[in-house]
Design a protein around this motif. Structure first.
Motif, PDB file in Angstrom:
ATOM      1  N   ASP A  86      20.224 -14.110  55.247  1.00 41.41           N
ATOM      2  CA  ASP A  86      19.777 -14.119  53.854  1.00 41.41           C
ATOM      3  C   ASP A  86      19.133 -15.464  53.552  1.00 41.41           C
ATOM      4  O   ASP A  86      19.811 -16.442  53.245  1.00 41.41           O
ATOM      5  N   ARG A  87      17.829 -15.523  53.653  1.00 39.26           N
ATOM      6  CA  ARG A  87      17.106 -16.786  53.506  1.00 39.26           C
ATOM      7  C   ARG A  87      17.256 -17.367  52.112  1.00 39.26           C
ATOM      8  O   ARG A  87      17.449 -18.578  51.947  1.00 39.26           O
ATOM      9  N   GLU A  88      17.174 -16.541  51.090  1.00 39.94           N
ATOM     10  CA  GLU A  88      17.263 -17.034  49.725  1.00 39.94           C
ATOM     11  C   GLU A  88      18.630 -17.657  49.449  1.00 39.94           C
ATOM     12  O   GLU A  88      18.721 -18.716  48.822  1.00 39.94           O
TER      13      GLU A  88
END
Length: 178
Positions: A86-88
């Motif tokens: 999950d980059r965010e």
């Protein structure tokens, strides 16, 4: 009207529809390229910030303290390597850790702090350009005729990238409080 006039009118409508379709497909391809370029810039800026944060944690752990150093190293690693996917979330965690640094820490090089502040501003701008490109793509692909003709219908819609990055301060012309 004569049958020849109807055929001529129909041919004109078909030519206009084909011209519009070609123009729209060209615009969609350009928007796709714009999204890809904007994502490359945003990804580069995010990786630069993560590298600066990792350098800060590795080289100045005595100034930061053991607990804060461990949290900053973990956040920087997750932002660079994305083990959870999950980059965010990873970028939000890193951003919060960086914003939580006290302003009165002594012993940190001003160049490193300036680099981090500049990275935050560049991320905010890069995210804005990326999200603008995504918005334009969504608007064009969600219009009635492109949806009906399924122009680029087999390609996934790009996702917006939303993180806490002080974008409000950048757009209003004031610098963000860090």
């Amino acid at each position: 009207m004569t049958p020849e006039a109807w055929l001529l009118l129909l041919a004109g409508v078909v030519v206009l529809l084909l011209a519009w379709t070609a123009w729209t497909l060209t615009r969609l391809r350009r928007l796709e390229g714009r999204v890809a370029r904007a994502w490359t810039v945003l990804d580069t800026r995010l990786r630069q910030r993560a590298a600066l944060a990792a350098d800060l944690a590795a080289e100045h752990s005595a100034v930061l303290g053991e607990d804060r150093t461990a949290r900053l190293k973990t956040a920087a690693y997750e932002a660079r390597e994305l083990p959870a996917g999950d980059r965010e979330l990873a970028e939000n965690t890193l951003g919060r850790e960086l914003r939580a640094l006290p302003a009165d820490l002594t012993g940190l090089p001003p160049a490193l702090l300036g680099g981090l502040a500049e990275a935050e501003d560049r991320i905010a701008l890069a995210r804005r350009f990326y999200n603008d490109a995504v918005r334009d793509t969504h608007l064009l692909r969600e219009r009635r005729l492109p949806r009906l003709l399924r122009l680029h219908g087999d390609r996934p819609l790009p996702r917006f990238f939303d993180v806490e990055d002080g974008l409000d301060a950048v757009t209003s012309g004031t610098s963000a409080a860090r």
